[in-house]
Design an enzyme around this catalytic site. Structure first.
Site, mmCIF file in Angstrom:
data_model
loop_
_atom_site.group_PDB
_atom_site.id
_atom_site.type_symbol
_atom_site.label_atom_id
_atom_site.label_comp_id
_atom_site.label_asym_id
_atom_site.label_seq_id
_atom_site.Cartn_x
_atom_site.Cartn_y
_atom_site.Cartn_z
ATOM 1 C CG ASN A 148 -0.128 20.969 14.767
ATOM 2 O OD1 ASN A 148 0.741 20.577 14.130
ATOM 3 N ND2 ASN A 148 -0.863 20.276 15.667
ATOM 4 C CD GLU A 247 3.092 10.032 16.911
ATOM 5 O OE1 GLU A 247 1.901 10.173 17.453
ATOM 6 O OE2 GLU A 247 3.801 9.093 17.186
ATOM 7 C CB CYS A 281 -2.517 15.894 17.917
ATOM 8 S SG CYS A 281 -0.807 15.891 18.474
ATOM 9 C CD GLU A 378 -7.747 16.421 16.831
ATOM 10 O OE1 GLU A 378 -7.861 16.006 15.450
ATOM 11 O OE2 GLU A 378 -6.697 16.518 17.284
ATOM 12 C CD GLU A 455 6.603 11.314 15.138
ATOM 13 O OE1 GLU A 455 6.244 12.418 15.467
ATOM 14 O OE2 GLU A 455 7.155 11.201 13.937
HETATM 15 P P1 NAP Z 1 -3.925 16.915 7.316
HETATM 16 O O1 NAP Z 1 -4.931 17.643 6.624
HETATM 17 O O2 NAP Z 1 -4.031 15.408 7.765
HETATM 18 O O3 NAP Z 1 -2.384 17.258 6.662
HETATM 19 C C1 NAP Z 1 -1.253 17.096 7.110
HETATM 20 C C2 NAP Z 1 -0.230 16.692 6.217
HETATM 21 O O4 NAP Z 1 -0.829 15.796 5.398
HETATM 22 C C3 NAP Z 1 -0.176 17.884 5.205
HETATM 23 O O5 NAP Z 1 1.259 17.917 4.890
HETATM 24 C C4 NAP Z 1 -0.921 17.694 4.272
HETATM 25 O O6 NAP Z 1 -0.598 18.309 2.849
HETATM 26 C C5 NAP Z 1 -0.891 16.195 3.983
HETATM 27 N N1 NAP Z 1 -1.900 15.734 3.322
HETATM 28 C C6 NAP Z 1 -3.188 16.019 2.893
HETATM 29 N N2 NAP Z 1 -3.819 15.238 2.328
HETATM 30 C C7 NAP Z 1 -2.975 14.254 1.807
HETATM 31 C C8 NAP Z 1 -3.153 13.023 0.841
HETATM 32 N N3 NAP Z 1 -4.308 12.519 0.462
HETATM 33 N N4 NAP Z 1 -1.902 12.212 0.897
HETATM 34 C C9 NAP Z 1 -0.748 12.440 1.432
HETATM 35 N N5 NAP Z 1 -0.744 13.681 2.308
HETATM 36 C C10 NAP Z 1 -1.845 14.464 2.409
HETATM 37 O O7 NAP Z 1 -3.701 17.816 8.978
HETATM 38 P P2 NAP Z 1 -3.503 18.965 9.255
HETATM 39 O O8 NAP Z 1 -4.845 19.851 9.286
HETATM 40 O O9 NAP Z 1 -2.376 19.547 8.696
HETATM 41 O O10 NAP Z 1 -3.219 18.827 10.991
HETATM 42 C C11 NAP Z 1 -4.214 18.695 11.948
HETATM 43 C C12 NAP Z 1 -4.093 17.269 12.469
HETATM 44 O O11 NAP Z 1 -2.945 16.640 12.855
HETATM 45 C C13 NAP Z 1 -4.964 17.232 13.409
HETATM 46 O O12 NAP Z 1 -6.183 16.041 13.417
HETATM 47 C C14 NAP Z 1 -4.074 16.813 14.475
HETATM 48 O O13 NAP Z 1 -4.546 16.053 15.724
HETATM 49 C C15 NAP Z 1 -3.015 16.027 13.874
HETATM 50 N N6 NAP Z 1 -1.905 16.124 14.608
HETATM 51 C C16 NAP Z 1 -1.300 14.986 14.986
HETATM 52 C C17 NAP Z 1 -0.257 15.089 15.969
HETATM 53 C C18 NAP Z 1 0.266 13.750 16.627
HETATM 54 O O14 NAP Z 1 1.514 13.856 17.023
HETATM 55 N N7 NAP Z 1 -0.358 12.846 16.821
HETATM 56 C C19 NAP Z 1 0.532 16.059 15.999
HETATM 57 C C20 NAP Z 1 0.207 17.372 15.289
HETATM 58 C C21 NAP Z 1 -1.029 17.345 14.662
HETATM 59 P P3 NAP Z 1 -1.299 19.781 2.466
HETATM 60 O O15 NAP Z 1 -0.824 20.601 3.518
HETATM 61 O O16 NAP Z 1 -0.730 19.869 1.024
HETATM 62 O O17 NAP Z 1 -2.443 19.276 2.382
#
Ligand code: NAP
Length: 474
Positions: A148, A247, A281, A378, A455
């Site tokens: 994102n 995060e 998020c 979410e 962060e």
């Molecule tokens: P995600 O599915 O958790 O993916 C995030 C990262 O993790 C990607 O690089 C993904 O790689 C990797 N990943 C996926 N499965 C993994 C595994 N088993 N082991 C290690 N790495 C793995 O999340 P997203 O859909 O990209 O992002 C949305 C989420 O992020 C939302 O829940 C949002 O709230 C959260 N977010 C939080 C913050 C904060 O600061 N709190 C900021 C932004 C977003 P691949 O793409 O290769 O699958």
């Protein structure tokens, strides 16, 4: 695209296995990107360990100057980065420029923090020894970022890691690896030595990351993404007792009291909801409006949401680009259908358009029932879900009734009451009469299952440092 290969030890590496990156507005493939495997991870770990030995020994000022130069270079190229962010993520050009500027600011902020890893010295109260405390680079850091914010979620980790003296390996999200790859020549130009920062896009994400988290040179895992993946990484990190910075997800409540300035509340809610088209998020997920002003608030918010222009984010007149992929768009549509089936009213939007691109219109729902799925999960899209309240204690209880605790927003003209409410909200961050809390100078992070660690701010660099205490006599 100029850079689509793995970036290891300051050079580009092709792989036989590759994967496509799609422009969400056109559904066209814009790049075929190299996919790292375990052998590549080992090369990156070796390179980072070798580079870190020299980097950690440099003076804080020397590290600071490299980071400062990275800020200058990125600031001069914001439009190029913004364009690339729009192409791979879809967000409108205004949002992408905002992200690029925010991303660059982490280099400036941590250039300033690099020279402020304060320690302390004091007399032990009873033993007569001196207590000396200093902070040292923790070790190699594995950084995993979401789609994102393809630039900012990377720089928010790279800049403090480098300021602290650590070498890093970054695994960007597979939907959006191009921005992080494009940043690498800029870091080289700024003076980051080869091997200190390595980028490994991969489609074998789980195995690749798990392998790196079991390398004895790795001491930090810094992750931004979903709570589910965060839990898995915490389990892997436990094997070597790594320092985790997590995060994770959010479910941000917005509370609008009847004494709020209506213009400020509408502007703030728009910002909290529509920054990054709701794919944040920090996005407003549950909007609680005092019953006395709910009709006017809903009418005005609906007018603002309905006026937004939806389209390909590369068109500068567009306010709202497509969602990142079809799954995300369909999940948003399902939240709306569920809420409507349970009694919510669609004030605007609410219909998935046909045609090319993963678009979903800005949508306002009123009368959202407590049992609607979007109250508990979410939404991650441009849907404003409005509920009403009359009692302050009741709305605080409802706002806190979630496993998440990232950010809440409060709008009130009564500052004393507003601060009392802020303190009772179980959230790592609160926006008070503001819809935006993200700031490189502030500690960003959540309570409960929204994460661990912070962060930005002074805390951000400490996530990449170990505290050492020397008990000394002389
Ligand atoms: P995600 O599915 O958790 O993916 C995030 C990262 O993790 C990607 O690089 C993904 O790689 C990797 N990943 C996926 N499965 C993994 C595994 N088993 N082991 C290690 N790495 C793995 O999340 P997203 O859909 O990209 O992002 C949305 C989420 O992020 C939302 O829940 C949002 O709230 C959260 N977010 C939080 C913050 C904060 O600061 N709190 C900021 C932004 C977003 P691949 O793409 O290769 O699958």
């Amino acid at each position: 695209m100029d850079h689509t290969d793995l970036y290891i030890n300051g050079t580009w590496h092709k792989t036989a296995d590759r994967f496509d990156v799609i422009n969400p507005a056109t559904e066209q493939v814009i790049a075929s990107v190299a996919s790292a495997d375990i052998a590549d991870a080992n090369k990156a770990l070796d390179a980072a360990a070798a580079a870190m030995a020299d980097w950690a020994a440099r003076t804080p000022r020397a590290r600071s100057e490299v980071l400062r130069r990275a800020w200058e270079l990125m600031t001069a190229r914001l439009d190029d980065f913004a364009h690339l962010i729009t192409l791979e993520n879809g967000k409108a050009s205004g949002d992408a420029k905002g992200e690029a500027a925010y991303a660059a600011e982490f280099f400036r902020w941590f250039a300033e923090e690099a020279v402020r890893a304060d320690g302390m010295i004091t007399h032990a109260p009873a033993s007569g020894a001196r207590i000396m405390v200093q902070h040292k680079p923790a070790g190699l850091a594995v950084l995993i970022t979401p789609w994102n914010y393809p630039a900012a979620m990377g720089t928010r980790k790279i800049a403090p890691a480098l300021a602290a003296g650590c070498g890093v390996i970054i695994k960007p999200a597979s939907e959006t690896p191009l921005t992080m790859l494009a940043l690498m020549p800029l870091l080289e130009e700024a003076g980051v030595p080869p091997g200190l920062v390595n980028v490994l896009p991969s489609r074998k994400t789980g195995a690749l990351v798990d392998h790196m988290l079991h390398d004895p040179r790795v001491r930090v895992v810094s992750f931004t993404g979903s709570t589910g993946v965060g839990r898995k990484l915490l389990k892997s990190a436990a094997d070597q007792v790594l320092k985790p910075a997590m995060e994770l997800g959010g479910n941000a409540p917005v509370i609008v009291f009847d004494d709020a300035d209506m213009d400020i509340a509408i502007d703030g809610t728009m910002q909290a909801k529509m920054r990054n088209l709701g794919e944040a998020c920090t996005a407003a997920n549950r909007i609680y409006v005092h019953e006395a002003i709910a009709a006017e608030f809903t009418k005005r918010l609906t007018a603002r949401m309905a006026a937004l222009k939806v389209g390909d984010g590369t068109d500068s007149s567009v306010d709202v680009g497509p969602l990142v992929n079809a799954d995300t768009r369909d999940k948003v549509a399902a939240f709306v259908a569920d809420a409507v089936a349970k009694g919510a009213k669609v004030e605007c939007g609410g219909v998935t358009p046909g045609g090319i691109g993963y678009f979903y219109p800005p949508t306002v729902l009123s009368g959202v029932p407590e049992n609607a799925d979007c109250v508990h999960d979410e939404i991650f899209g441009p849907v404003a879900a409005i509920q009403t309240f009359t009692d302050q204690d009741d709305v605080i209880r409802r706002a806190n009734a979630t496993e998440y605790g990232l950010v809440a927003y409060v709008f009130s003209g009564d500052f004393k009451r507003a601060l009392q409410v802020c303190e009772r909200l179980d959230y790592g961050m609160v926006g008070l009469n503001r819809g935006l809390v993200s700031d490189p100078a502030a500690p960003f992070g959540g309570t409960k299952q929204s994460g661990l660690g912070r962060e930005g701010g002074h805390e951000g660099m400490l996530e990449f440092m170990e505290t050492q205490y020397i008990s000394a006599s002389w």
